[in-house]
Write an enzyme that holds these catalytic residues in place. Structure first.
Site, PDB file in Angstrom:
ATOM      1  N   CYS A  92       7.539 -97.055 -46.917  1.00 48.17           N
ATOM      2  CA  CYS A  92       8.080 -97.357 -45.579  1.00 48.17           C
ATOM      3  C   CYS A  92       9.003 -96.247 -45.093  1.00 48.17           C
ATOM      4  CB  CYS A  92       8.817 -98.685 -45.596  1.00 48.17           C
ATOM      5  SG  CYS A  92      10.253 -98.673 -46.667  1.00 48.17           S
ATOM      6  N   ASP A 106      12.101 -95.837 -45.793  1.00 45.11           N
ATOM      7  CA  ASP A 106      13.494 -96.262 -45.631  1.00 45.11           C
ATOM      8  C   ASP A 106      14.383 -95.647 -46.719  1.00 45.11           C
ATOM      9  OD1 ASP A 106      12.547 -97.653 -43.572  1.00 45.11           O
ATOM     10  OD2 ASP A 106      12.866 -99.656 -44.400  1.00 45.11           O
ATOM     11  N   CYS A 148      14.859-100.771 -42.462  1.00 41.79           N
ATOM     12  CA  CYS A 148      14.541-102.024 -41.787  1.00 41.79           C
ATOM     13  C   CYS A 148      15.705-103.015 -41.880  1.00 41.79           C
ATOM     14  CB  CYS A 148      13.301-102.637 -42.425  1.00 41.79           C
ATOM     15  SG  CYS A 148      13.645-103.372 -44.025  1.00 41.79           S
ATOM     16  N   CYS A 179      12.543-104.256 -50.203  1.00 38.19           N
ATOM     17  CA  CYS A 179      13.805-103.850 -49.574  1.00 38.19           C
ATOM     18  C   CYS A 179      14.971-104.203 -50.491  1.00 38.19           C
ATOM     19  CB  CYS A 179      13.970-104.528 -48.212  1.00 38.19           C
ATOM     20  SG  CYS A 179      12.455-104.600 -47.232  1.00 38.19           S
TER      21      CYS A 179
HETATM   22 FE1  FES Z   1      11.067-100.676 -46.576  1.00 40.30          FE
HETATM   23 FE2  FES Z   1      12.475-102.667 -45.775  1.00 40.30          FE
HETATM   24  S1  FES Z   1      10.533-102.084 -45.032  1.00 40.30           S
HETATM   25  S2  FES Z   1      13.071-101.109 -47.138  1.00 40.30           S
END
Ligand code: FES
Length: 139
Positions: free
Chosen positions: A34, A36, A59, A103
């Site tokens: 993702c 992040d 996110c 996450c």
């Molecule tokens: Fe990757 Fe939340 S979508 S940390």
């Protein structure tokens, strides 16, 4: 997607956002899928985490889990912080949707990465204590 009230609360009003100057331990982890990124700062005095701040570029669930993780380790011993699991963070938030479990893994890893840095700064090999912390999670 259904988020619990606690997740929404920590997303909208995240606790302990920011950074600590001259932190005793700084950890940065990311998720390759993702993209992040989470950064965790620790102030450690006498084996106790006296302050803890984070910055999350990610996110809502990543923000909420890092916020909750800081709340769960602040004022606690390093030992307690080492025992913090992503499931404990999720539980404290009244759960996360299955696609958002990673996450919370990021939050656990960010704490461990910061502790790894702390031990490295002390000249102590962190791996036997903290374990191996990947900088990038693959899933
Ligand atoms: Fe990757 Fe939340 S979508 S940390």
């Amino acid at each position: 997607m259904n988020y619990s009230e606690k997740v929404m609360d920590h997303f909208i009003n995240p606790r302990n956002v920011g950074e600590i100057k001259n932190a005793d331990g700084i950890g940065e982890v990311g998720n390759a899928k993702c993209g992040d990124i989470m950064k965790m700062y620790l102030r450690i005095e006498d084996e106790t985490i006296t302050d803890c701040k984070f910055k999350t570029f990610g996110c809502g669930a990543a923000v909420a889990t890092s916020s909750m993780a800081t709340e769960m380790i602040k004022g606690r011993s390093i030992d307690d912080a080492l025992k913090l699991t992503n499931s404990a963070v999720m539980e404290a938030l009244d759960g996360l949707p299955p696609v958002k479990v990673h996450c919370s893994v990021l939050a656990e890893q960010a704490v461990k990465a910061a502790l790894t840095d702390y031990y490295q700064k002390q000249g102590i090999d962190p791996e036997p204590i903290v374990g191996k912390v990947p900088e990038m999670e693959e899933e």
